[in-house]
Design a protein around this motif. Structure first.
Motif, PDB file in Angstrom:
ATOM      1  N   ASP A  53       0.809  -1.224   0.000  1.00  0.00           N
ATOM      2  CA  ASP A  53       0.000   0.000   0.000  1.00  0.00           C
ATOM      3  C   ASP A  53       0.844   1.277   0.000  1.00  0.00           C
ATOM      4  OD1 ASP A  53       0.885   0.227   2.646  1.00  0.00           O
ATOM      5  OD2 ASP A  53      -0.956  -0.624   3.463  1.00  0.00           O
ATOM      6  N   THR A  54       2.182   1.136   0.019  1.00  0.00           N
ATOM      7  CA  THR A  54       3.078   2.290  -0.061  1.00  0.00           C
ATOM      8  C   THR A  54       4.288   1.903  -0.904  1.00  0.00           C
ATOM      9  OG1 THR A  54       2.436   3.108   2.126  1.00  0.00           O
ATOM     10  CG2 THR A  54       4.494   3.949   1.225  1.00  0.00           C
ATOM     11  N   LEU A  55       4.703   2.810  -1.788  1.00  0.00           N
ATOM     12  CA  LEU A  55       5.849   2.539  -2.657  1.00  0.00           C
ATOM     13  C   LEU A  55       6.998   3.474  -2.342  1.00  0.00           C
ATOM     14  CD1 LEU A  55       3.874   2.120  -5.966  1.00  0.00           C
ATOM     15  CD2 LEU A  55       5.176   0.325  -4.864  1.00  0.00           C
ATOM     16  N   TRP A  56       8.210   2.905  -2.326  1.00  0.00           N
ATOM     17  CA  TRP A  56       9.436   3.705  -2.287  1.00  0.00           C
ATOM     18  C   TRP A  56      10.116   3.513  -3.639  1.00  0.00           C
ATOM     19  CZ3 TRP A  56      12.143   2.290   3.026  1.00  0.00           C
ATOM     20  CH2 TRP A  56      11.335   2.748   4.088  1.00  0.00           C
ATOM     21  N   HIS A  57      10.236   4.574  -4.395  1.00  0.00           N
ATOM     22  CA  HIS A  57      10.853   4.504  -5.721  1.00  0.00           C
ATOM     23  C   HIS A  57      12.215   5.191  -5.655  1.00  0.00           C
ATOM     24  CE1 HIS A  57      10.540   5.426 -10.329  1.00  0.00           C
ATOM     25  NE2 HIS A  57      11.560   4.666 -10.007  1.00  0.00           N
ATOM     26  N   ILE A  58      13.291   4.408  -5.834  1.00  0.00           N
ATOM     27  CA  ILE A  58      14.639   4.975  -5.857  1.00  0.00           C
ATOM     28  C   ILE A  58      14.922   5.436  -7.279  1.00  0.00           C
ATOM     29  CG2 ILE A  58      17.082   4.599  -5.389  1.00  0.00           C
ATOM     30  CD1 ILE A  58      16.319   2.335  -3.524  1.00  0.00           C
ATOM     31  N   ASP A  59      15.071   6.747  -7.456  1.00  0.00           N
ATOM     32  CA  ASP A  59      15.249   7.296  -8.800  1.00  0.00           C
ATOM     33  C   ASP A  59      15.951   8.643  -8.706  1.00  0.00           C
ATOM     34  OD1 ASP A  59      14.731   7.384 -11.709  1.00  0.00           O
ATOM     35  OD2 ASP A  59      13.388   9.031 -11.197  1.00  0.00           O
ATOM     36  N   ASN A  60      16.922   8.848  -9.611  1.00  0.00           N
ATOM     37  CA  ASN A  60      17.590  10.141  -9.719  1.00  0.00           C
ATOM     38  C   ASN A  60      18.189  10.580  -8.379  1.00  0.00           C
ATOM     39  OD1 ASN A  60      18.471  12.224 -11.337  1.00  0.00           O
ATOM     40  ND2 ASN A  60      16.645  13.481 -11.020  1.00  0.00           N
ATOM     41  N   GLU A  61      18.821   9.602  -7.673  1.00  0.00           N
ATOM     42  CA  GLU A  61      19.559   9.838  -6.426  1.00  0.00           C
ATOM     43  C   GLU A  61      18.664  10.246  -5.253  1.00  0.00           C
ATOM     44  OE1 GLU A  61      22.767  12.539  -7.198  1.00  0.00           O
ATOM     45  OE2 GLU A  61      23.650  11.271  -8.740  1.00  0.00           O
ATOM     46  N   ARG A  62      17.392   9.853  -5.331  1.00  0.00           N
ATOM     47  CA  ARG A  62      16.471  10.123  -4.227  1.00  0.00           C
ATOM     48  C   ARG A  62      15.549   8.935  -4.023  1.00  0.00           C
ATOM     49  NH1 ARG A  62      12.919  15.156  -4.998  1.00  0.00           N
ATOM     50  NH2 ARG A  62      12.237  14.431  -2.953  1.00  0.00           N
ATOM     51  N   VAL A  63      15.012   8.815  -2.803  1.00  0.00           N
ATOM     52  CA  VAL A  63      13.963   7.835  -2.522  1.00  0.00           C
ATOM     53  C   VAL A  63      12.637   8.599  -2.464  1.00  0.00           C
ATOM     54  CG1 VAL A  63      13.093   6.063  -0.972  1.00  0.00           C
ATOM     55  CG2 VAL A  63      15.569   6.407  -1.194  1.00  0.00           C
ATOM     56  N   HIS A  64      11.790   8.351  -3.448  1.00  0.00           N
ATOM     57  CA  HIS A  64      10.493   9.027  -3.521  1.00  0.00           C
ATOM     58  C   HIS A  64       9.428   8.129  -2.889  1.00  0.00           C
ATOM     59  CE1 HIS A  64      12.173  11.857  -6.545  1.00  0.00           C
ATOM     60  NE2 HIS A  64      12.871  10.785  -6.909  1.00  0.00           N
ATOM     61  N   ILE A  65       8.654   8.677  -1.967  1.00  0.00           N
ATOM     62  CA  ILE A  65       7.609   7.912  -1.286  1.00  0.00           C
ATOM     63  C   ILE A  65       6.256   8.214  -1.921  1.00  0.00           C
ATOM     64  CG2 ILE A  65       6.419   7.525   0.905  1.00  0.00           C
ATOM     65  CD1 ILE A  65       8.982   8.195   2.351  1.00  0.00           C
ATOM     66  N   PHE A  66       5.550   7.152  -2.281  1.00  0.00           N
ATOM     67  CA  PHE A  66       4.201   7.297  -2.834  1.00  0.00           C
ATOM     68  C   PHE A  66       3.230   6.501  -1.968  1.00  0.00           C
ATOM     69  CE2 PHE A  66       0.587   6.089  -5.434  1.00  0.00           C
ATOM     70  CZ  PHE A  66       0.254   7.290  -6.054  1.00  0.00           C
ATOM     71  N   PRO A  67       2.413   7.178  -1.165  1.00  0.00           N
ATOM     72  CA  PRO A  67       1.438   6.465  -0.318  1.00  0.00           C
ATOM     73  C   PRO A  67       0.199   6.111  -1.126  1.00  0.00           C
ATOM     74  CG  PRO A  67       1.344   8.816   0.132  1.00  0.00           C
ATOM     75  CD  PRO A  67       2.394   8.626  -0.935  1.00  0.00           C
ATOM     76  N   GLY A  68       0.145   4.915  -1.625  1.00  0.00           N
ATOM     77  CA  GLY A  68      -1.005   4.517  -2.419  1.00  0.00           C
ATOM     78  C   GLY A  68      -0.746   3.214  -3.143  1.00  0.00           C
ATOM     79  N   ARG A  69      -1.741   2.765  -3.877  1.00  0.00           N
ATOM     80  CA  ARG A  69      -1.666   1.503  -4.596  1.00  0.00           C
ATOM     81  C   ARG A  69      -0.809   1.629  -5.850  1.00  0.00           C
ATOM     82  NH1 ARG A  69      -3.209  -2.877  -1.618  1.00  0.00           N
ATOM     83  NH2 ARG A  69      -4.961  -2.308  -0.264  1.00  0.00           N
ATOM     84  N   TYR A  70      -0.353   0.489  -6.327  1.00  0.00           N
ATOM     85  CA  TYR A  70       0.557   0.468  -7.470  1.00  0.00           C
ATOM     86  C   TYR A  70      -0.100   1.047  -8.721  1.00  0.00           C
ATOM     87  CZ  TYR A  70       3.575  -1.260 -11.174  1.00  0.00           C
ATOM     88  OH  TYR A  70       4.380  -1.346 -12.276  1.00  0.00           O
ATOM     89  N   ASP A  71      -1.346   0.693  -8.990  1.00  0.00           N
ATOM     90  CA  ASP A  71      -2.015   1.217 -10.181  1.00  0.00           C
ATOM     91  C   ASP A  71      -2.180   2.729 -10.098  1.00  0.00           C
ATOM     92  OD1 ASP A  71      -2.219  -1.194 -11.534  1.00  0.00           O
ATOM     93  OD2 ASP A  71      -4.138  -1.704 -10.624  1.00  0.00           O
ATOM     94  N   ASP A  72      -2.444   3.243  -8.877  1.00  0.00           N
ATOM     95  CA  ASP A  72      -2.510   4.697  -8.692  1.00  0.00           C
ATOM     96  C   ASP A  72      -1.153   5.330  -8.979  1.00  0.00           C
ATOM     97  OD1 ASP A  72      -5.165   4.462  -7.902  1.00  0.00           O
ATOM     98  OD2 ASP A  72      -4.629   4.218  -5.801  1.00  0.00           O
ATOM     99  N   TYR A  73      -0.099   4.637  -8.545  1.00  0.00           N
ATOM    100  CA  TYR A  73       1.255   5.116  -8.783  1.00  0.00           C
ATOM    101  C   TYR A  73       1.556   5.179 -10.280  1.00  0.00           C
ATOM    102  CZ  TYR A  73       6.292   4.506  -9.473  1.00  0.00           C
ATOM    103  OH  TYR A  73       7.575   4.608  -9.932  1.00  0.00           O
ATOM    104  N   ARG A  74       1.165   4.131 -11.024  1.00  0.00           N
ATOM    105  CA  ARG A  74       1.412   4.114 -12.460  1.00  0.00           C
ATOM    106  C   ARG A  74       0.653   5.259 -13.152  1.00  0.00           C
ATOM    107  NH1 ARG A  74       5.376   0.846 -14.738  1.00  0.00           N
ATOM    108  NH2 ARG A  74       4.115   0.607 -16.613  1.00  0.00           N
ATOM    109  N   GLN A  75      -0.577   5.512 -12.706  1.00  0.00           N
ATOM    110  CA  GLN A  75      -1.343   6.616 -13.282  1.00  0.00           C
ATOM    111  C   GLN A  75      -0.660   7.953 -12.991  1.00  0.00           C
ATOM    112  OE1 GLN A  75      -5.380   6.407 -11.875  1.00  0.00           O
ATOM    113  NE2 GLN A  75      -5.846   4.523 -12.984  1.00  0.00           N
ATOM    114  N   GLU A  76      -0.153   8.090 -11.768  1.00  0.00           N
ATOM    115  CA  GLU A  76       0.539   9.327 -11.395  1.00  0.00           C
ATOM    116  C   GLU A  76       1.810   9.497 -12.213  1.00  0.00           C
ATOM    117  OE1 GLU A  76       1.414  12.860  -9.175  1.00  0.00           O
ATOM    118  OE2 GLU A  76      -0.410  11.725  -9.625  1.00  0.00           O
ATOM    119  N   ILE A  77       2.562   8.392 -12.408  1.00  0.00           N
ATOM    120  CA  ILE A  77       3.779   8.454 -13.212  1.00  0.00           C
ATOM    121  C   ILE A  77       3.444   8.855 -14.652  1.00  0.00           C
ATOM    122  CG2 ILE A  77       5.557   7.010 -14.284  1.00  0.00           C
ATOM    123  CD1 ILE A  77       6.255   7.829 -11.469  1.00  0.00           C
TER     124      ILE A  77
END
Length: 486
Positions: free
Chosen positions: A145-169
């Protein structure tokens, strides 16, 4: 109190920075998925929480009552066991400790469908803090229910479901593409403005020199006008250069995942409708038959998947189709010539480690010009001289996947066989493979336990291998049809 505290945590190596200044609190019962490109530091971050690795900077503290269970990605003990059996044994050992924090690194790799579902049921029922490094989209959808995306030398936190994350991306990508387009347009306008200003200043200088030569301006006045013009010219140039630099800085901040747009040596019009594989009343195995009563037909545009438990015979059937001399075949087999089959496995065994990237393509298509080969490699994101001249042995897993796909596209086979190609790949490289397979016009035979991957590449037929028999499965209607002749 939080199960885990992160304070200004950084991870770097001599050759790269993975992430810096990561600060957050993990509450008990959290369900976190860590994603990112291969080599971004995901597994090391998990090892930091386990206590096996110290951060480059900052600190990680756990609750005093925390009990940590950890299952690594590569389990080297128990040499006699399969990958799935090793995972089950390591997971059982971790759960016996009754951990309050469970850390799992790519737990679904090498698991067949039955064991994947069993693992996900266990994870769904687990009440402690769950933190998983994974590329498995089904796992991310069902257990996180929470994603940590390591990208561009940072850890980005996304509180939500994976499909919501893909839509946001996707939304962010569209926004960034629009901004990049606007910035590029503005940068072009700035360039033209600078050229005009230089031309205007040049004409002004020539005009001033002409008037002074004709005694239209006194010497003092001419000098003042020249100094004023030079000052104005310098100020405008500085303003334009400053705007250009701002645009360049902003563009460098906007990293978009690169997209592969492959060109194949054959297209859909060249694919004739015909039978590529015909296996009738057959068996296959080693000293004795592992699969029997095989009746299987594959046409030139079919996309089929072979399913079954670990060691059920999927790879043995593939080796039979490939004509592996170690395999014993009985019955009637009609298969394509070896040069008409492309084979891609999770270890990219078809690549020669001693060759360079460019040699891997040159040897396949020796009649291509150097420019054609560089253009082809460019389509698969090998663009710089150091990239195309790099040895295959030095490539990452994702780079090997792209090079293998580039080989397939350069000399497109009529039949492409894929054996667990998405194991160990980050989501970006996985997307690259999907992009290529969507464009591929020939027939596919796929071994994969990745359901979302199979949906995206539009598999048309499913075959189950069970108890030495292969049969067709209609997943929509849950119908099973035996492909054997009694």
């Amino acid at each position: 109190m939080p199960a885990i505290n992160f304070k200004n945590v950084s991870l770097s190596f001599p050759h790269k920075i993975c992430f810096e200044n990561f600060t957050t609190h993990v509450q008990p019962g959290s369900r976190i998925g860590i994603i990112g490109r291969n080599g971004s530091g995901k597994s090391t971050l998990l090892q930091m929480m386990q206590g096996a690795v110290k951060p480059t900077d900052g600190e990680i503290t756990l609750s005093p009552t925390a009990v940590v269970g950890y299952v690594p990605q590569i389990i080297i003990d128990h040499d006699t066991l399969s990958g799935g059996q090793r995972l089950n044994k390591a997971l059982t050992h971790a759960l016996v400790q009754q951990p309050t924090i469970l850390l799992l690194d790519e737990p679904t790799n090498h698991l067949d469908t039955r064991h994947r579902k069993s693992l996900m049921r266990m994870m769904a029922a687990y009440s402690g803090t769950l933190i998983v490094v994974t590329h498995d989209e089904d796992l991310l959808r069902t257990c996180i229910d929470t994603l940590w995306h390591i990208d561009n030398e940072r850890v980005h936190i996304f509180p939500g479901r994976y499909d919501d994350y893909r839509q946001e991306i996707n939304r962010k990508r569209a926004s960034i593409e629009k901004e990049v387009s606007g910035l590029n347009r503005s940068r072009t306008e700035m360039h033209h403005a600078l050229m005009k200003e230089q031309e205007r200043a040049k004409k002004s200088k020539i005009s001033g020199e002409k008037k002074r030569a004709q005694n239209h301006w006194p010497t003092v006045v001419a000098g003042d006008k020249e100094r004023q013009a030079e000052s104005t010219d310098s100020r405008k140039k500085c303003e334009i250069q400053g705007k250009k630099q701002h645009l360049s800085d902003r563009l460098s901040e906007l990293r978009l995942p690169e997209i592969i747009k492959p060109k194949f040596s054959i297209d859909a019009a060249d694919i004739k409708d015909r039978t590529l594989v015909s296996i009738v009343d057959a068996s296959v195995g080693y000293d004795k038959a592992l699969l029997s009563k095989i009746n299987l037909e594959l046409n030139s545009r079919d996309r089929i998947v072979l399913m079954g438990d670990n060691a059920s015979g999927k790879s043995t059937l593939i080796k039979g189709i490939l004509g592996d001399p170690c395999i014993t075949r009985q019955g009637n087999w009609t298969t394509p010539k070896p040069e008409d089959i492309g084979y891609l496995d999770q270890h990219y065994g078809t690549l020669s480690l001693e060759k360079t990237v460019i040699e891997s393509i040159v040897d396949l298509v020796p009649l291509w010009s150097h420019a054609e080969i560089r253009s082809h490699l460019n389509d698969f994101l090998f663009r710089k001289n150091e990239e195309v001249n790099c040895s295959v042995a030095q490539l990452s897993g994702g780079e090997k996947a792209r090079l293998s796909l580039a080989q397939i596209a350069a000399k497109t086979p009529k039949l492409l066989i894929l054996d667990e190609v998405t194991n160990n790949l980050d989501l970006e490289t996985r997307d690259h493979i999907i992009q290529v397979l969507k464009e591929y016009s020939g027939a596919l035979i796929v071994i994969s336990h990745d359901d979302s991957f199979l949906r995206e590449i539009s598999v048309t037929c499913f075959y189950q291998i069970e108890d030495g028999i292969i049969f067709s499965v209609n997943p929509m209607a849950s119908m099973v049809k035996r492909l054997t002749r009694e």
